[in-house]
Design a protein around this motif. Structure first.
Motif, PDB file in Angstrom:
ATOM      1  N   TYR A  17       0.945  -1.406   0.008  1.00  0.00           N
ATOM      2  CA  TYR A  17      -0.026  -0.117   0.137  1.00  0.00           C
ATOM      3  C   TYR A  17       0.619   1.414  -0.028  1.00  0.00           C
ATOM      4  CZ  TYR A  17      -3.697   3.208   1.358  1.00  0.00           C
ATOM      5  OH  TYR A  17      -4.619   4.245   1.574  1.00  0.00           O
ATOM      6  N   SER A  18       0.868   2.003  -1.107  1.00  0.00           N
ATOM      7  CA  SER A  18       1.831   3.136  -1.248  1.00  0.00           C
ATOM      8  C   SER A  18       1.281   4.208  -2.053  1.00  0.00           C
ATOM      9  CB  SER A  18       3.031   2.658  -1.698  1.00  0.00           C
ATOM     10  OG  SER A  18       4.161   3.678  -2.209  1.00  0.00           O
ATOM     11  N   SER A  19       1.426   5.604  -1.783  1.00  0.00           N
ATOM     12  CA  SER A  19       0.982   6.687  -2.364  1.00  0.00           C
ATOM     13  C   SER A  19       1.918   6.583  -3.499  1.00  0.00           C
ATOM     14  CB  SER A  19       1.014   7.960  -1.416  1.00  0.00           C
ATOM     15  OG  SER A  19       0.336   7.807  -0.370  1.00  0.00           O
ATOM     16  N   ALA A  20       3.150   6.224  -3.218  1.00  0.00           N
ATOM     17  CA  ALA A  20       4.020   6.457  -4.278  1.00  0.00           C
ATOM     18  C   ALA A  20       3.959   5.392  -5.646  1.00  0.00           C
ATOM     19  CB  ALA A  20       5.364   6.366  -3.822  1.00  0.00           C
ATOM     20  N   ASP A  21       3.048   4.625  -5.465  1.00  0.00           N
ATOM     21  CA  ASP A  21       2.911   3.544  -6.520  1.00  0.00           C
ATOM     22  C   ASP A  21       2.725   4.327  -8.011  1.00  0.00           C
ATOM     23  OD1 ASP A  21       2.515   0.488  -6.774  1.00  0.00           O
ATOM     24  OD2 ASP A  21       1.594   1.268  -8.386  1.00  0.00           O
ATOM     25  N   PRO A  22       3.531   3.950  -8.795  1.00  0.00           N
ATOM     26  CA  PRO A  22       3.346   4.517 -10.251  1.00  0.00           C
ATOM     27  C   PRO A  22       1.910   4.555 -10.593  1.00  0.00           C
ATOM     28  CG  PRO A  22       5.079   3.189 -10.122  1.00  0.00           C
ATOM     29  CD  PRO A  22       4.494   2.992  -8.852  1.00  0.00           C
ATOM     30  N   SER A  23       1.300   3.389 -10.417  1.00  0.00           N
ATOM     31  CA  SER A  23      -0.175   3.216 -10.943  1.00  0.00           C
ATOM     32  C   SER A  23      -1.008   4.369 -10.338  1.00  0.00           C
ATOM     33  CB  SER A  23      -0.713   1.983 -10.712  1.00  0.00           C
ATOM     34  OG  SER A  23      -0.907   1.696  -9.320  1.00  0.00           O
ATOM     35  N   VAL A  24      -0.789   4.598  -9.049  1.00  0.00           N
ATOM     36  CA  VAL A  24      -1.719   5.547  -8.369  1.00  0.00           C
ATOM     37  C   VAL A  24      -1.182   7.072  -8.871  1.00  0.00           C
ATOM     38  CG1 VAL A  24      -2.458   6.669  -6.410  1.00  0.00           C
ATOM     39  CG2 VAL A  24      -1.887   4.264  -6.459  1.00  0.00           C
ATOM     40  N   CYS A  25      -0.059   7.439  -9.056  1.00  0.00           N
ATOM     41  CA  CYS A  25       0.488   8.762  -9.551  1.00  0.00           C
ATOM     42  C   CYS A  25      -0.087   8.864 -11.072  1.00  0.00           C
ATOM     43  CB  CYS A  25       1.811   8.628  -9.580  1.00  0.00           C
ATOM     44  SG  CYS A  25       2.557   8.715  -7.903  1.00  0.00           S
ATOM     45  N   ARG A  26       0.000   7.932 -11.709  1.00  0.00           N
ATOM     46  CA  ARG A  26      -0.791   7.953 -13.260  1.00  0.00           C
ATOM     47  C   ARG A  26      -2.088   8.341 -13.146  1.00  0.00           C
ATOM     48  NH1 ARG A  26       1.098   3.504 -17.485  1.00  0.00           N
ATOM     49  NH2 ARG A  26       3.160   4.231 -16.628  1.00  0.00           N
ATOM     50  N   LEU A  27      -2.816   7.849 -12.303  1.00  0.00           N
ATOM     51  CA  LEU A  27      -4.335   7.905 -12.301  1.00  0.00           C
ATOM     52  C   LEU A  27      -4.523   9.507 -11.640  1.00  0.00           C
ATOM     53  CD1 LEU A  27      -5.834   4.620 -10.864  1.00  0.00           C
ATOM     54  CD2 LEU A  27      -6.099   5.536 -12.716  1.00  0.00           C
ATOM     55  N   PHE A  44      10.273   6.597 -12.341  1.00  0.00           N
ATOM     56  CA  PHE A  44      10.480   5.602 -11.479  1.00  0.00           C
ATOM     57  C   PHE A  44       9.262   4.449 -11.685  1.00  0.00           C
ATOM     58  CE2 PHE A  44      12.440   9.138  -9.633  1.00  0.00           C
ATOM     59  CZ  PHE A  44      13.646   8.557  -9.283  1.00  0.00           C
ATOM     60  N   ASP A  45       9.557   3.352 -11.671  1.00  0.00           N
ATOM     61  CA  ASP A  45       8.418   2.171 -11.971  1.00  0.00           C
ATOM     62  C   ASP A  45       8.174   1.490 -10.820  1.00  0.00           C
ATOM     63  OD1 ASP A  45      10.813   0.636 -12.049  1.00  0.00           O
ATOM     64  OD2 ASP A  45      10.447  -0.101 -13.967  1.00  0.00           O
ATOM     65  N   VAL A  46       8.810   1.765  -9.603  1.00  0.00           N
ATOM     66  CA  VAL A  46       8.409   0.990  -8.399  1.00  0.00           C
ATOM     67  C   VAL A  46       8.368   1.919  -7.229  1.00  0.00           C
ATOM     68  CG1 VAL A  46       9.310  -1.439  -8.769  1.00  0.00           C
ATOM     69  CG2 VAL A  46      10.878   0.255  -7.774  1.00  0.00           C
ATOM     70  N   SER A  47       7.483   1.724  -6.453  1.00  0.00           N
ATOM     71  CA  SER A  47       7.064   3.150  -5.331  1.00  0.00           C
ATOM     72  C   SER A  47       8.350   3.363  -4.427  1.00  0.00           C
ATOM     73  CB  SER A  47       6.075   2.621  -4.595  1.00  0.00           C
ATOM     74  OG  SER A  47       6.363   1.470  -3.901  1.00  0.00           O
ATOM     75  N   ARG A  48       9.146   2.299  -4.140  1.00  0.00           N
ATOM     76  CA  ARG A  48      10.205   2.552  -3.297  1.00  0.00           C
ATOM     77  C   ARG A  48      11.228   3.570  -3.790  1.00  0.00           C
ATOM     78  NH1 ARG A  48      13.346  -2.674  -2.995  1.00  0.00           N
ATOM     79  NH2 ARG A  48      13.898  -1.581  -5.135  1.00  0.00           N
ATOM     80  N   ASP A  49      11.669   3.155  -5.306  1.00  0.00           N
ATOM     81  CA  ASP A  49      12.483   4.269  -5.649  1.00  0.00           C
ATOM     82  C   ASP A  49      11.840   5.707  -5.779  1.00  0.00           C
ATOM     83  OD1 ASP A  49      14.076   2.035  -5.881  1.00  0.00           O
ATOM     84  OD2 ASP A  49      13.527   2.050  -8.177  1.00  0.00           O
ATOM     85  N   LEU A  50      10.668   5.898  -5.924  1.00  0.00           N
ATOM     86  CA  LEU A  50      10.124   7.027  -6.010  1.00  0.00           C
ATOM     87  C   LEU A  50      10.067   7.774  -4.752  1.00  0.00           C
ATOM     88  CD1 LEU A  50       8.544   9.480  -7.270  1.00  0.00           C
ATOM     89  CD2 LEU A  50       6.475   8.127  -7.085  1.00  0.00           C
ATOM     90  N   GLU A  51       9.853   6.899  -3.648  1.00  0.00           N
ATOM     91  CA  GLU A  51       9.722   7.585  -2.288  1.00  0.00           C
ATOM     92  C   GLU A  51      11.136   7.938  -1.861  1.00  0.00           C
ATOM     93  OE1 GLU A  51       8.026   5.607   1.058  1.00  0.00           O
ATOM     94  OE2 GLU A  51       6.442   5.051  -0.063  1.00  0.00           O
ATOM     95  N   SER A  52      12.189   7.009  -2.113  1.00  0.00           N
ATOM     96  CA  SER A  52      13.543   7.526  -1.816  1.00  0.00           C
ATOM     97  C   SER A  52      13.905   8.740  -2.706  1.00  0.00           C
ATOM     98  CB  SER A  52      14.498   6.519  -1.740  1.00  0.00           C
ATOM     99  OG  SER A  52      14.837   6.142  -3.225  1.00  0.00           O
ATOM    100  N   TYR A  53      13.561   8.953  -3.803  1.00  0.00           N
ATOM    101  CA  TYR A  53      13.754  10.037  -4.463  1.00  0.00           C
ATOM    102  C   TYR A  53      13.112  11.393  -4.040  1.00  0.00           C
ATOM    103  CZ  TYR A  53      13.318  13.618  -8.328  1.00  0.00           C
ATOM    104  OH  TYR A  53      13.161  14.939  -8.622  1.00  0.00           O
ATOM    105  N   LEU A  54      11.856  11.249  -3.569  1.00  0.00           N
ATOM    106  CA  LEU A  54      11.164  12.466  -3.037  1.00  0.00           C
ATOM    107  C   LEU A  54      11.853  12.614  -1.653  1.00  0.00           C
ATOM    108  CD1 LEU A  54       7.419  11.415  -3.873  1.00  0.00           C
ATOM    109  CD2 LEU A  54       8.800  13.268  -5.048  1.00  0.00           C
ATOM    110  N   ARG A  55      12.076  11.751  -0.956  1.00  0.00           N
ATOM    111  CA  ARG A  55      12.866  12.052   0.344  1.00  0.00           C
ATOM    112  C   ARG A  55      14.158  12.598   0.155  1.00  0.00           C
ATOM    113  NH1 ARG A  55      12.079   7.303   2.364  1.00  0.00           N
ATOM    114  NH2 ARG A  55      10.359   7.860   3.488  1.00  0.00           N
TER     115      ARG A  55
END
Ligand code: PEP
Ligand code: MG
Length: 582
Positions: free
Chosen positions: A478-488, A559-570
């Protein structure tokens, strides 16, 4: 000292004596009764059984009237079980022949039967086993009193540790004495978690089984920042937490000074920050933090808070109170979002009996099948809308027909008020939550029929990824950073822009300053956040330019996985506002 890790859902640290609620909320005394008390104990059992039957009957009638005969039938099955002479004879025999207390005898008999059914490994029998557990709880409540009332009856500060707390139990916690809570189950965006934030209680959920290791009164630390529960902390740990607490207080004082300032980027673009509230009393905090209005008023807590259905006047007064706090500013009232994990006690069995309540009769679906209840609320909203800039929002819209039906009912109610000569606003702006993927996918079509969108990421993530937002076993997905959610989200924002309807995000994602730059960069100019997060999000907004935010949103697409997007945003957040990185 023992440290347990769970899911941090409401920030802050609480330290104090534990109040432990068992997994069923009951402590069954394995007590033998005196031989000469056997008759009176059997009478006590019979009285409790009769009270239980009457209670079930009441729920049966309520459920049938509110939701239809099909739901009433669920309680009828429970009633039959309670009336089963085989069960009561067995219980009475244990009291008479083995001198067991009625509590122990009930538990023993009902649990034995329930376990036998569970072991058959068949879903039908597993459900019947639940009925037996349910009857056990009900009987125990009548025999022992209301154990779940304990947290409400505290008279000294404590940390509440429980297997689970329902949203309505959480809503009723006594803020004077409950310093924080932790539960064995529960997920990141569960409504219980959201309420913890609303009540300003540090909370950690999804810890897994740990209650057996804690004794009532033992010192515990609940660390709602890092998701830790520390049982019987050593001196060094206590000292460390005291220091951290002092540091946190000084950051809070600094953030407080942002209250009167605008949420404006460094290049002068205003991002409207609204508050999410569950209770009218939260508006004062929102005003102090300089909120631009209320972007989400979760009105279902009018039901969960008081335990009975509010009248039109009670709805009206609650809405007017919120509108008065924000004269001339928008106040978005969301119609009832009951169901799934949010339900008043009278609906508990109906909702829980549904094989998958999250996909079942909840929210707008439930109100569309309960027109008297729905219309009571709509009348109050339309009336209150003549007193301020009140807007109405429908939750969990999944099809256009549902939206149209809700709008027709609203128009009907407005006509009734007109005929009755009651002051109201027939031109109230109408919006919808975008929280089901179907609504996000058809955002262009929906945008033609509403005045505004509010993206509910809590449910949008749940339904997009197929992950129960309240289940710790799948919380890693469950992640707000999931690319599918961001795309929606991007698609919804683009559709809103094309059709010139306003759009905000009101799910927990917008309360987490890790995502502020991303959301602003995606084009959002309105965010609705929990009151405790307004100042942090404001600070994040004030430390970036629109160009920076756009750059971040554009890079985020890689980013295609949430973990990488989260650490980029951090990494980005620690560059432009390091003090906000938790
Ligand atoms: C959401 O789903 O994002 C939302 C704001 O609604 P709730 O959390 O009340 O389901
Ligand atoms: Mg929702």
């Amino acid at each position: 000292m023992e440290i347990r890790r769970g899911i941090a859902v409401s920030p802050g640290v609480a330290m104090g004596p534990a109040l432990v609620l068992g997994s069923e909320g009951f402590r069954v005394p394995k007590r033998m009764v005196q031989v000469d008390a056997v008759d009176s104990e059997v009478q006590r059992f019979r009285a409790a059984l009769e009270e239980s039957v009457q209670e079930i009957l009441l729920h049966e009638q309520l459920a049938a009237a509110r939701l239809g005969p099909h739901y009433g039938a669920i309680f009828a099955a429970h009633r039959e079980l309670a009336r089963d002479p085989k069960l009561s004879t067995e219980i009475e025999r244990l009291i008479r022949e083995r001198n067991f207390s009625p509590e122990f005898a009930c538990s023993r008999v009902l649990r034995q039967h329930a376990r036998t059914l569970q072991n058959l490994g068949d879903r039908y029998f597993a459900e019947r086993a639940n009925d037996l557990f349910d009857l056990e709880k009900r009987l125990l409540r009548h025999l022992l009193g209301e154990p779940r009332e304990e947290p409400m009856q505290l008279n000294q500060p404590a940390l509440l540790l429980a297997h689970n707390l329902t949203p309505s139990e959480t809503a009723n916690l006594d803020r004077r004495f409950v310093l924080g809570f932790s539960t064995e189950i529960g997920g990141k965006s569960s409504h219980t978690a959201i309420l913890a934030g609303a009540l300003g209680l540090p909370a950690v959920v999804g810890v897994g089984p740990f209650l057996a290791n804690v004794a009532g009164g033992e010192t515990v630390i609940i660390d709602g920042n890092d998701g830790l529960v520390i049982i019987d902390p050593d001196e060094e740990t206590v000292a460390r937490y005291r220091d951290a607490d002092a540091r946190q207080k000084s950051v809070a004082i600094r953030l407080k000074s942002l209250g009167p300032l605008k949420a404006e980027t460094l290049d002068g673009v205003e991002i409207k920050l609204f508050g999410n509230i569950e209770f009218p009393s939260e508006v004062d905090h929102c005003v102090q933090c300089g909120a631009a209005g209320i972007g989400l008023y979760r009105t279902e807590f009018l039901y969960l808070d008081g335990g009975c259905e509010p009248t039109e006047q009670q709805h009206y007064e609650a809405y007017c109170r919120v509108a008065r706090a924000f004269p001339g500013r928008p106040v978005v009232i969301r119609t009832l979002d009951l169901g799934a994990e949010k339900f008043p006690d009278s609906m508990q069995q109906v909702i829980e009996a549904s094989p998958n309540p999250t996909l079942g009769l909840r929210s707008l679906r439930l109100t569309l099948q309960n027109l008297p209840m729905f219309k009571t609320q709509l009348r109050a909203i339309l009336r209150a809308a003549s007193q301020g800039d009140i807007r109405i929002m429908f939750p969990l819209v999944s099809t256009l027909l549902e939206l149209r039906q809700a709008k027709w009912i609203l128009a009907d109610v407005s006509e009734d008020l007109q005929e009755e000569g009651i002051e109201h606003n027939p031109r109230i702006p109408v919006g919808m939550m975008v929280e089901v993927p179907s609504a996000a996918i058809l955002a262009d079509e929906f945008a033609r029929e509403v005045d505004f969108f509010s993206i509910g990421t809590n449910d949008l993530i749940q339904y997009t990824l197929g992950v129960d937002r309240a289940n710790p076993a799948v919380s890693h997905l469950y992640s707000s950073a999931d690319p599918s959610v961001c795309r929606l989200i991007r698609q919804v924002v683009a559709a809103a822009e094309r059709h010139r309807v306003s759009v905000s995000v009101c799910g927990q994602m917008s309360s987490d300053c890790l995502f502020t730059a991303l959301l602003v960069g995606m084009g959002l100019r309105e965010l609705s956040v929990s009151p405790n997060s307004i100042l942090e999000v404001k600070q994040a907004v004030r430390s970036m330019t629109i160009a920076q935010a756009r750059e971040i949103a554009s890079r985020a697409e890689i980013f295609d996985v949430s973990r990488d997007l989260e650490s980029y945003l951090r990494g980005e957040l620690s560059r432009f506002s390091p003090e906000l990185v938790h």
